[in-house]
Design an enzyme around this catalytic site. Structure first.
Site, PDB file in Angstrom:
ATOM      1  N   SER A   1       0.830  -1.198   0.000  1.00 21.15           N
ATOM      2  CA  SER A   1       0.000   0.000   0.000  1.00 21.15           C
ATOM      3  C   SER A   1       0.873   1.259   0.000  1.00 21.15           C
ATOM      4  O   SER A   1       1.707   1.434  -0.887  1.00 21.15           O
ATOM      5  CB  SER A   1      -0.959  -0.044   1.186  1.00 21.15           C
ATOM      6  OG  SER A   1      -2.021   0.865   1.010  1.00 21.15           O
TER       7      SER A   1
ATOM      8  N   ASP B   1      -9.879  -3.580  -6.015  1.00 23.32           N
ATOM      9  CA  ASP B   1      -9.017  -2.619  -5.335  1.00 23.32           C
ATOM     10  C   ASP B   1      -8.860  -1.406  -6.241  1.00 23.32           C
ATOM     11  O   ASP B   1      -8.533  -1.553  -7.430  1.00 23.32           O
ATOM     12  CB  ASP B   1      -7.652  -3.274  -5.059  1.00 23.32           C
ATOM     13  CG  ASP B   1      -6.679  -2.369  -4.312  1.00 23.32           C
ATOM     14  OD1 ASP B   1      -7.061  -1.249  -3.935  1.00 23.32           O
ATOM     15  OD2 ASP B   1      -5.530  -2.809  -4.102  1.00 23.32           O
TER      16      ASP B   1
ATOM     17  N   HIS C   1      -8.372  -4.665  -1.478  1.00 24.43           N
ATOM     18  CA  HIS C   1      -7.226  -4.049  -0.820  1.00 24.43           C
ATOM     19  C   HIS C   1      -7.153  -4.500   0.642  1.00 24.43           C
ATOM     20  O   HIS C   1      -8.160  -4.525   1.347  1.00 24.43           O
ATOM     21  CB  HIS C   1      -7.352  -2.521  -0.873  1.00 24.43           C
ATOM     22  CG  HIS C   1      -6.090  -1.819  -0.489  1.00 24.43           C
ATOM     23  ND1 HIS C   1      -5.056  -1.607  -1.380  1.00 24.43           N
ATOM     24  CD2 HIS C   1      -5.680  -1.283   0.696  1.00 24.43           C
ATOM     25  CE1 HIS C   1      -4.076  -0.973  -0.769  1.00 24.43           C
ATOM     26  NE2 HIS C   1      -4.421  -0.769   0.488  1.00 24.43           N
TER      27      HIS C   1
END
Length: 260
Positions: A50, A204, A234
């Site tokens: 991320s 995502d 995600h």
């Protein structure tokens, strides 16, 4: 294992976070430090997920451009990482705009707060009207109509960008800085990067960032292992689903073992 700590938004803004991570890496990759901790200089990986994946990608690019760094990472690995804030209207942003874990509005907030607490940038980003016309040449690096596989483009029409004013860019130029948006690196910068692992998830908003990076790295001659998970979102590397978590972790660890 080396854990990099960086100062957080909204108290601190780019490039503070990048500099924190990069300075840590420069320190860690010195011969004396590696010897002290018993780390082989030929078996170093830079990895992150991320926001951490954004920093890992940007820092690795910089490491390979830095002539003062003699010891380079052997491999790099990224888990659903954010790679650009230039075009926030890719198919994955459209399809997953209301995803509970990471919605488009939340991701846009994260991006804007990386650079400033001025909500004007967030508002412009949300409407995808934050890039000034003089920076139009950068869109070729994130042109999803040519960089995404056909299955991800299906049903989506790529439109020409609507340019924003130069004022926001003049105030907060970081959002077009390659150290914040590694996808904006030109092919020469990508060409020397090491063996790479990328994990993306279908549901995502950041899916297309990863997919485009895979394509661009491969086009630049970098060997890439791409693990795309069709039924995940995600944050898939969490304990919400132990079986899925274990499978993805095993795949990642096995890749590390095979290539380090």
């Amino acid at each position: 294992m080396q854990l990099y700590i960086y100062r957080l938004t909204p108290k601190y803004h780019f490039p503070v976070q990048f500099e924190d991570v990069y300075n840590d890496l420069r320190w860690f990759l010195s011969k004396n430090v590696l010897e002290k901790y018993g780390v082989s200089p030929e078996r170093v990986c830079v990895s992150g997920n991320s926001a951490g994946g954004n920093l890992a990608a940007a820092a690795t690019q910089q490491l390979f451009d830095d002539p003062d760094i003699k010891i380079k990472p052997k491999i790099q690995a990224f888990i659903y990482n954010a790679l650009q804030s230039l075009d926030l209207d890719s198919p994955s942003y459209r399809e997953n705009s209301h995803m509970a874990v990471l919605s488009k509005s939340l991701m846009v907030r994260f991006w804007s707060e990386y650079f400033t607490t001025d909500r004007a940038l967030e508002k412009a980003m949300l409407s995808n009207q934050h890039v000034p016309a003089e920076s139009s040449h950068l869109f070729k690096f994130v042109n999803w109509s040519s960089l995404l596989p056909e299955r991800c483009r299906k049903g989506h029409v790529h439109t020409n960008p609507t340019y924003g004013s130069s004022e926001l860019f003049q105030k907060y130029p970081g959002f077009l800085d390659v150290r914040a948006a590694p996808l904006l690196a030109d092919d020469n910068r990508l060409r020397g990067l090491p063996l790479t692992y990328v994990l993306t998830c279908q549901y995502d908003v950041l899916r297309d960032d990863g997919l485009m990076y895979v394509t661009r790295l491969q086009n630049a001659g970098v060997q890439v292992t791409h693990n795309h998970v069709e039924d995940r979102f995600h944050g898939a590397l969490s304990l919400l689903d132990l079986k899925i978590y274990q499978r993805l972790i095993d795949q990642y660890i096995n890749w590390l073992k095979e290539n380090l």
